[in-house]
Design a protein around this motif. Structure first.
Motif, PDB file in Angstrom:
ATOM      1  N   ILE A  37      -5.018 -88.993   6.795  1.00 37.99           N
ATOM      2  CA  ILE A  37      -5.196 -87.682   7.441  1.00 37.99           C
ATOM      3  C   ILE A  37      -4.752 -86.580   6.487  1.00 37.99           C
ATOM      4  CG2 ILE A  37      -4.472 -86.211   9.360  1.00 37.99           C
ATOM      5  CD1 ILE A  37      -4.055 -88.810  10.985  1.00 37.99           C
ATOM      6  N   ILE A  40      -7.228 -85.459   4.003  1.00 36.61           N
ATOM      7  CA  ILE A  40      -8.317 -84.593   4.479  1.00 36.61           C
ATOM      8  C   ILE A  40      -7.828 -83.148   4.630  1.00 36.61           C
ATOM      9  CG2 ILE A  40      -9.779 -84.104   6.498  1.00 36.61           C
ATOM     10  CD1 ILE A  40      -9.966 -87.139   6.902  1.00 36.61           C
ATOM     11  N   LEU A  41      -6.574 -82.981   5.011  1.00 38.39           N
ATOM     12  CA  LEU A  41      -6.057 -81.624   5.235  1.00 38.39           C
ATOM     13  C   LEU A  41      -6.049 -80.843   3.917  1.00 38.39           C
ATOM     14  CD1 LEU A  41      -3.174 -82.466   7.703  1.00 38.39           C
ATOM     15  CD2 LEU A  41      -5.415 -81.546   8.224  1.00 38.39           C
ATOM     16  N   ALA A  58      -0.149 -83.888   9.824  1.00 36.35           N
ATOM     17  CA  ALA A  58      -0.815 -85.193   9.720  1.00 36.35           C
ATOM     18  C   ALA A  58      -0.048 -86.232  10.540  1.00 36.35           C
ATOM     19  CB  ALA A  58      -0.907 -85.617   8.256  1.00 36.35           C
ATOM     20  N   ILE A  61      -0.717 -85.678  14.192  1.00 33.36           N
ATOM     21  CA  ILE A  61      -2.046 -86.164  14.601  1.00 33.36           C
ATOM     22  C   ILE A  61      -2.007 -87.683  14.741  1.00 33.36           C
ATOM     23  CG2 ILE A  61      -4.463 -86.430  13.914  1.00 33.36           C
ATOM     24  CD1 ILE A  61      -4.315 -83.790  12.481  1.00 33.36           C
ATOM     25  N   ILE A  68      -6.967 -82.364  16.721  1.00 35.97           N
ATOM     26  CA  ILE A  68      -7.506 -82.319  15.365  1.00 35.97           C
ATOM     27  C   ILE A  68      -8.083 -80.955  15.011  1.00 35.97           C
ATOM     28  CG2 ILE A  68      -7.978 -84.784  15.152  1.00 35.97           C
ATOM     29  CD1 ILE A  68     -10.906 -84.130  15.882  1.00 35.97           C
ATOM     30  N   LYS A  81     -14.414 -84.227   9.478  1.00 36.82           N
ATOM     31  CA  LYS A  81     -13.923 -85.389   8.721  1.00 36.82           C
ATOM     32  C   LYS A  81     -12.824 -86.099   9.507  1.00 36.82           C
ATOM     33  CE  LYS A  81     -14.780 -83.974   3.956  1.00 36.82           C
ATOM     34  NZ  LYS A  81     -14.100 -83.335   2.831  1.00 36.82           N
ATOM     35  N   LEU A  82     -11.939 -85.307  10.142  1.00 36.10           N
ATOM     36  CA  LEU A  82     -10.865 -85.914  10.935  1.00 36.10           C
ATOM     37  C   LEU A  82     -11.456 -86.684  12.110  1.00 36.10           C
ATOM     38  CD1 LEU A  82      -8.167 -83.096  11.038  1.00 36.10           C
ATOM     39  CD2 LEU A  82      -7.985 -85.294   9.906  1.00 36.10           C
ATOM     40  N   LEU A  86     -10.874 -90.621  12.769  1.00 33.22           N
ATOM     41  CA  LEU A  86     -10.118 -91.085  13.927  1.00 33.22           C
ATOM     42  C   LEU A  86     -11.020 -91.581  15.054  1.00 33.22           C
ATOM     43  CD1 LEU A  86      -7.612 -88.131  13.845  1.00 33.22           C
ATOM     44  CD2 LEU A  86      -7.150 -90.457  13.107  1.00 33.22           C
TER      45      LEU A  86
END
Lengths: 186, 556
Positions: A37, A40-41, A58, A61, A68, A81-82, A86
């Motif tokens: 995660i 991606i951030l 992250a 989440i 998200i 993307k998240l 997930l």
């Protein structure tokens, strides 16, 4: 009968030992989901999500504490993307955390800086150079555009400057023109 | 010998109409000095050179105006003598129409060179020769503008097997290398000999497409005149894109450079003939790169090749050839790989091998794009052995990871796939889009990684500082405690009735000790020994001032 029990017991011991060894040898450090995660951030470290940085968000989440769609710098693409990672549904950016803005960097107006070091203390990535009673300046290449230095400045000398497109950063346009029904065009 | 040489074949390729004859009827002409030269600082792949001149400065032809910045970068020079009018943002010869830093020079008409000295390259270490080539601004003139000094490298083995010199010039309309080989063949052969010695190449193969018989004849004559050894002119079959570096290496040596490898790993290196000419000038004449040969073709009255100083507006060069009235666009490069220019005032740069003037009649607007029917024609035509239709689907769907898995970055953007596509899909536009998106993402990711590292370092630093501070305090407390314990022990040794020290008492004793220290500090006598009467008077003055200040404070 006894030999059968012995064979099974031996099998259990051997397999148990192998599993035990594997669990030590191939131990996974930390939570791999958090890492994924975090990757991606956008690492702006702006805290707009309500957590003190990208890593804490992250973690939240991963634990299921945070939604998200709380990261404005990541934008819709980040949320998508998240959601993919997930296995959740995409949802638009929640308004309470802010809006997606063009990427910018902070700029210190040398005329007004009094050298108070407050912005240096606020910068999450140590991208401000300066000392007490000396003029401060932003290392633009390292600035993430988090805006955390703007608030603490007592003389309001920090402005956010959007990064202009240059020949080097220019991108070829998507060659597909979307066809929209008449009336909704533009 | 050349007739017996075994040539190899590359996959795919197309045979478009060449349109080369019109611009080869006239010899190369010198383009006149324009009223103003706009020289962009960024003319090669890599770092943007730093400007070294300011407005108002006088410069000579060949003077360094942009210093190379970083490992991959190349210098930029003034292309005539004159006065620097400004160092400012001007529109670049780039599809985006964006501006970049340029040095604007007003020519004085004298065209006066700086002092030029031949470089004793034979006696210099290879590193110094490379630095000289970098500072002479020599870059790949075939169109890729990669700094040449990085390529003058014998590779891991210490020598090259084959040095390939690219005179194929496969793209329609472009004839600048053709004319240069015809007219200046000897210089190119001499340059090739220099490069043969610098890279310790076993043989030099100059590949020329067989649709240029005059150039082949001229170059063969030049090899005989110069008496160059191990240099061979090799006519190759005409097929676009035989002039691609990988394709030409394949045709001449049979070596197919795999994905992710360099040709030097296989003992081969490739240079364009124009680049070789520039290297000769840089080393034998000590002359930096300030001009190049540019083909002006297409919708013009008198198509021709011109030697143009960098920074000359394209408009001026087009005017020499006489644009026809229905001209609607200018393309830099050829019809297959060229880029549309945002306007006609943009300058000629090192990458400008051709200014192609277009009109609606010559290049009609593309017919409407139809859906891909998966016929596979593009894969048959692809000279890089890729599957263009797969890359197209994934680029169009913005699934960039998949597009990369199909080796999008091995695509040389030659345009063969779009040329043969029966659905007339502008395939290369999709690849360019996908490539620039992927690059942008990679850069973003790099920036994010740096930010993450710096953020984590900051957290660790704050933690460390806190721990250090706590450790310092603890150490100090322990020290005082030990001192007190010692005093107690001393007292006990004296034989006085020692009061049992409880932990509460220890704390109290600590506080008492601190207060004692504070008192001592407050009562610390001033340094009044051995002072002159003068100094004593000054001290008295200061004390009076302090008293006054205290009084004033009390009033407030």
């Amino acid at each position: 009968m006894i030999s059968a029990i012995l064979v099974m017991a031996l099998g259990a011991v051997v397999l148990g030992a192998a599993l035990g060894y594997a669990s030590i040898k191939f131990k996974v450090e930390g939570d791999p989901l958090v890492e994924k995660i975090d990757a991606i951030l956008p690492q702006t470290q702006c805290g707009q999500c309500g957590y003190p940085g990208c890593k804490p968000y992250a973690e939240a989440i991963a634990k299921g504490e945070a939604d998200i769609n709380c990261c404005p710098p990541g934008g819709d693409e980040g949320i998508r993307k998240l959601a993919d990672l997930l296995g959740r549904e995409f949802k638009p950016l929640s308004g309470e955390h802010g809006v997606e803005k063009p990427k910018s960097v902070a700029f210190v107006d040398e005329q007004f800086c009094i050298g108070c070091t407050l912005c240096i203390q606020a910068c999450p990535v140590d991208a401000i150079v300066g000392a007490a009673k000396q003029m401060h300046t932003i290392v633009a290449a390292q600035c993430t555009g988090c805006e955390l230095c703007v608030e603490p400045c007592p003389v309001d000398c920090i402005a956010m400057v959007p990064i202009a497109e240059s020949v080097e950063t220019w991108k070829w346009r998507y060659p597909v023109f979307e066809i929209k029904p008449a009336g909704t065009a533009r | 010998m050349s007739l017996l040489r075994k040539l190899f074949d590359f996959h795919g390729g197309v045979k478009p109409a060449y349109h080369k004859e019109p611009s080869t009827t006239q010899p190369i002409a010198q383009a006149p000095l324009p009223a103003e030269l706009v020289i962009p600082l960024h003319q090669s792949i890599g770092g943007v050179p730093r400007p070294l001149v300011q407005a108002g400065e006088t410069v000579k032809k060949g003077q360094l105006i942009g210093g190379p910045d970083g490992f991959v970068s190349s210098a930029v020079h003034a292309s005539t003598s004159g006065v620097v009018k400004a160092v400012e943002m001007r529109r670049m010869p780039h599809t985006s129409g964006l501006s970049a830093l340029c040095v604007v020079i007003e020519p004085d008409g004298k065209d006066e060179w700086i002092e030029r000295k031949p470089v004793p390259w034979r006696s210099l270490p290879p590193d110094e020769v490379r630095d000289i080539l970098r500072d002479a601004g020599v870059v790949g003139l075939g169109g890729a503008v990669f700094p040449s000094y990085l390529k003058v490298n014998p590779g891991k083995k210490g020598h090259l097997d084959t040095l390939v010199i690219n005179g194929a010039e496969c793209e329609p309309f472009i004839t600048c290398d053709d004319l240069q080989m015809r007219e200046r063949g000897e210089t190119i052969v001499r340059g090739a000999a220099i490069m043969r010695d610098l890279t310790r190449a076993g043989q030099v193969l100059i590949g020329i497409e067989d649709n240029k018989p005059e150039a082949i004849a001229a170059m063969q004559a030049a090899v005989r005149t110069v008496g160059a050894e191990r240099i061979e002119i090799v006519p190759i079959p005409t097929r676009y894109p035989a002039g691609g570096a990988k394709q030409l290496i394949r045709v001449l040596t049979g070596i197919e450079v795999p994905h992710g490898k360099r040709s030097t790993d296989y003992g081969v290196q490739c240079f364009n003939t124009g680049t070789i000419y520039a290297i000769y000038e840089a080393l034998e004449l000590g002359q930096p790169l300030v001009s190049r040969i540019v083909t002006v073709a297409g919708n013009v009255e008198r198509p021709r090749n011109f030697e143009v100083r960098f920074g000359t507006p394209m408009r001026d060069v087009v005017a020499l050839a006489g644009a026809k009235p229905d001209t609607d666009r200018i393309i830099m490069g050829g019809p297959m790989m060229g880029y549309a220019m945002p306007g006609d005032e943009v300058p000629v740069v090192k990458a400008t091998n051709c200014i192609l003037v277009g009109s609606p009649a010559l290049f009609p607007p593309p017919p409407p794009e139809m859906p891909c029917i998966r016929c596979g024609e593009c894969a048959k035509a692809c000279p890089a052995d890729l599957q263009p239709f797969e890359m197209y689907w994934f680029s169009r769907a913005k699934i960039f990871g998949k597009a990369q898995e199909y080796h999008l970055f091995d695509c040389i953007e030659c345009g063969c796939c779009a040329f043969v596509c029966p659905s007339r899909i502008p395939l290369v536009d999709y690849y360019r889009f996908a490539k620039s998106e992927i690059w942008a993402r990679e850069q973003e990711k790099e920036a994010a990684d740096v930010a993450r590292e710096r953020y984590e370092f900051r957290l660790a630093r704050e933690e460390r500082e806190k721990a250090e501070k706590a450790a310092k305090l603890a150490a100090k407390a322990a020290e005082t405690k030990a001192k007190l314990a010692q005093q107690e022990a001393a007292k006990a040794a004296e034989g006085a009735a020692p009061a049992p020290v409880a932990s509460d008492d220890a704390k109290k004793a600590l506080i008492a000790a601190a207060m004692e220290r504070a008192k001592q500090q407050a009562a610390a006598p001033l340094n009044t020994d051995n002072l002159s009467s003068d100094q004593k008077a000054q001290i008295a003055d200061a004390e009076a001032r302090r008293a006054q200040a205290l009084q004033a404070e009390g009033k407030d």
